[in-house]
Design an enzyme around this catalytic site. Structure first.
Site, PDB file in Angstrom:
ATOM      1  N   GLU A 161       0.949   9.478  -8.858  1.00  0.00           N
ATOM      2  CA  GLU A 161       1.666   8.953  -6.874  1.00  0.00           C
ATOM      3  C   GLU A 161       1.836  10.168  -6.471  1.00  0.00           C
ATOM      4  OE1 GLU A 161       4.263   6.089  -5.547  1.00  0.00           O
ATOM      5  OE2 GLU A 161       3.454   4.672  -6.464  1.00  0.00           O
ATOM      6  N   GLU A 185       2.241   0.964   4.904  1.00  0.00           N
ATOM      7  CA  GLU A 185       2.464  -0.878   4.523  1.00  0.00           C
ATOM      8  C   GLU A 185       3.604  -1.197   5.682  1.00  0.00           C
ATOM      9  OE1 GLU A 185       1.544  -1.310   0.261  1.00  0.00           O
ATOM     10  OE2 GLU A 185       2.167   0.906   0.280  1.00  0.00           O
ATOM     11  N   LYS A 213       6.109  -3.350   4.003  1.00  0.00           N
ATOM     12  CA  LYS A 213       7.533  -2.835   2.611  1.00  0.00           C
ATOM     13  C   LYS A 213       8.936  -2.573   3.605  1.00  0.00           C
ATOM     14  CE  LYS A 213       6.055  -0.201  -0.604  1.00  0.00           C
ATOM     15  NZ  LYS A 213       5.772   1.026  -0.968  1.00  0.00           N
ATOM     16  N   GLU A 263       9.392   4.162   3.424  1.00  0.00           N
ATOM     17  CA  GLU A 263       8.388   3.771   3.250  1.00  0.00           C
ATOM     18  C   GLU A 263       7.480   2.823   3.901  1.00  0.00           C
ATOM     19  OE1 GLU A 263       8.825   2.297  -0.404  1.00  0.00           O
ATOM     20  OE2 GLU A 263       9.845   4.458  -0.732  1.00  0.00           O
TER      21      GLU A 263
END
Length: 464
Positions: A269, A323, A326, A332
């Site tokens: 990542e 996303e 999250k 995030e």
């Protein structure tokens, strides 16, 4: 003197400009994380069409999504699938449970879909759960044994686990990289397993978080692969010009210190958020585009890192989509390269020249036309000689940039001024990096022009 000597070194090892430009199709070292903590994701088929329009050749799932895995069958895009942390204890305790997990989550999809790695758990050693950490290696061993018993297609799959930079007790400077004593004993055994089975050590380096802990302008430039003075490692005497290389080389040093310097590193990542809470410095679209596009260009250059030269590190960008479910700070939910309507969050230079690519978005849902690849990058009127000298030194130190023309006797040596030489060097880097507008930023000491700055026998690369 140091700047002149660094430019002379380039004469000893010229590197073809084509390493940067004219690239089409997928690159084997560029992957993406496909997180699914969202309620608005496109269909697997739509996602696969998007992926096929890019240079992305690898996808990492955090679990097992049968729809996505089947949609990727026959595409040549390889997969990392994940064992959830909660599944590890049962798999560690019983080889039959490992065989059952493999039978349900891997064997139905191969060889039609290419599963290259099973990531057993995510950030387990940093979880604070001693029992879970103790079960990690037995789970990996049981899954590996089950795969070998299942036949050649499964036996080729590697089994690893993903770690954060928190497994390192020391990472700055990179030559001092070492693992935390608290995890060293378990890691030693895991590294032995990885070494014996040819599996990679998977790590999550995030220059974004390094900037969060040190939000100075020079740190931001270092993190974004932008012109900066560099940082010299007192131990190795290596001068680092970006945080990504420094973090990855710290991991390389730690592996060597543990006796497993030959284990390959995979960046599982890395990314940069497009937005964040007011307290999250640097979380902007411009910074995300700068980091990811410059990282992609760095990988494409083939330069590698100072401790692993000549080979790009396999890197999975975070993440394919935002996303929206999250938890945590706004950042995030804001790492996506693409919006869920399949438009680009920003142009990261990932589009395949084969066509069919998604359209960039301005971050608010409106599409914008991509631009760049024309004109020339030259010194701005307000830039000082000190700024331009730093920018010239940086540009001439990058792979794919040949500054021989501004050396004594070169076609562009005259006029012998910092401004003239810097303009040539900055344009060389701008063109080599892909000719995007952001490649001509140089902390606002450069500007784009449509007027050809070539003169006499001094030719500036560029134009329409």
């Amino acid at each position: 003197m140091e700047a002149a000597e660094s430019r002379k070194l380039l004469l000893l090892a010229p590197i073809l400009l084509c390493c940067f430009v004219g690239i089409s199709g997928a690159q084997s070292y560029i992957g993406v994380n496909y997180g699914e903590v969202a309620d608005n994701l496109p269909s697997p088929d739509a996602t696969v069409r998007l992926l096929k329009s890019t240079a992305i050749s690898k996808v990492r799932l955090y679990g097992v999504d049968a729809g996505v895995i089947r949609a990727l069958a026959g595409t040549g895009i390889s997969l990392v699938v994940g064992v959830a942390n909660g599944e590890i204890p049962a798999i560690a305790a019983d080889p039959a449970a490992a065989a059952g997990w493999l039978a349900g989550n891997v064997l139905p999809f191969i060889p039609a879909s290419t599963i290259s790695v099973v990531a057993v758990g995510n950030e387990v050693l940093e979880s604070g759960d001693a029992a879970l950490a103790a079960a990690l290696l037995p789970a990996m061993q049981n899954l590996r044994a089950a795969a070998v018993a299942a036949g050649d297609a499964a036996a080729a799959i590697k089994f690893s686990t993903v770690n954060t930079m928190a497994v390192l007790a020391q990472s700055d400077p990179p030559s001092t990289g070492a693992f935390h004593a608290e995890v060293a004993a378990q890691l030693q055994q895991i590294l032995g397993f990885l070494s014996r089975t040819g599996a990679p050590f998977m790590i999550n380096p995030y220059p974004y978080f390094a900037y969060q802990s040190d939000p100075r302008p020079d740190t931001l430039a270092f993190c974004l692969f932008q012109p900066n003075a560099g940082r010299v490692d007192a131990g190795s005497k290596i001068k680092y010009t970006n945080m990504f290389d420094a973090q990855v080389d710290a991991v390389k040093s730690a592996l060597g210190r543990a006796g497993y310097g030959g284990v390959d590193i995979v960046v599982a990542e890395t990314g940069w958020p497009t937005r964040g809470d007011p307290t999250e410095a640097g979380a902007t679209v411009d910074n995300a585009r700068a980091y990811v596009s410059n990282l992609v260009a760095h990988l494409r250059s083939g330069a590698g890192t100072p401790l692993m030269p000549g080979k790009p590190v396999d890197t999975y960008l975070f993440a394919l989509y935002d996303e929206d479910l999250k938890p945590g700070p706004a950042s995030e939910r804001s790492f996506g390269l693409y919006h869920t309507d399949l438009t680009m969050a920003y142009d990261a230079g990932l589009t395949s020249s084969g066509g069919g690519a998604a359209t960039p978005s301005n971050g608010a849902g409106a599409t914008v036309q991509p631009k760049g690849g024309s004109g020339w990058c030259v010194a701005s009127a307000g830039a000082t000689d000190a700024q331009l000298q730093t920018d010239m030194d940086y540009a001439c130190s990058q792979v794919g940039v040949d500054c021989a023309a501004i050396q004594p006797g070169g076609a562009c040596f005259q006029p012998n001024t910092v401004r003239a030489h810097a303009a040539y060097a900055m344009n060389q880097l701008y063109q080599a990096a892909g000719g995007h507008p952001w490649n001509c930023d140089f902390r606002q000491s450069a500007t784009l022009t449509s007027s050809n700055p070539s003169y006499g026998s001094c030719m500036f690369t560029g134009g329409q």
